[in-house]
Motif scaffolding. Structure first.
Motif: not given
Length: 105
Positions: A45-47, A58-60, A65-67
């Motif tokens: 998902l981040v990609k 980014h993934l913590d 997942v945050y965006a």
């Protein structure tokens, strides 16, 4: 600004790829997420978010997942959060999923 030209997959195609990723959780694990494989979907998902122009995706360490999708208006508008589980229940294997689409359901 998001690059909509990079949206090469339809929503259905993306969803069908996502559900095939083994994200099975482990209720016995003290870790968060409970299995390392749960981050596989998050990393994808981040990609893909980065590919469409969300530079802060980014993934913590916990698998979240945050965006940020910037507003497309100059008006003052509230921030919206989309939140969802990405893991699957431990009761069934998450491996080898073969999704079935019923187009006229």
């Amino acid at each position: 600004m998001m690059n909509l030209d990079k949206l090469i997959f339809s929503v259905k195609e993306r969803f069908l790829r996502y559900v095939k990723i083994d994200t099975q959780s482990d209720p016995e694990s003290p870790a968060c997420p409970s299995t390392a494989k749960q981050k596989d979907l998050g990393n994808l998902l981040v990609k893909e978010l980065q590919e469409i122009g969300l530079t802060d995706a980014h993934l913590d360490e916990y698998g979240y997942v945050y965006a940020t999708v910037p507003a497309n208006t100059s008006k003052k508008v509230p921030v919206v959060c989309f939140c969802s589980h990405m893991d699957t229940a431990p009761d069934c294997s998450g491996a080898g999923v073969k999704p079935i689409v019923h187009p006229d359901y």
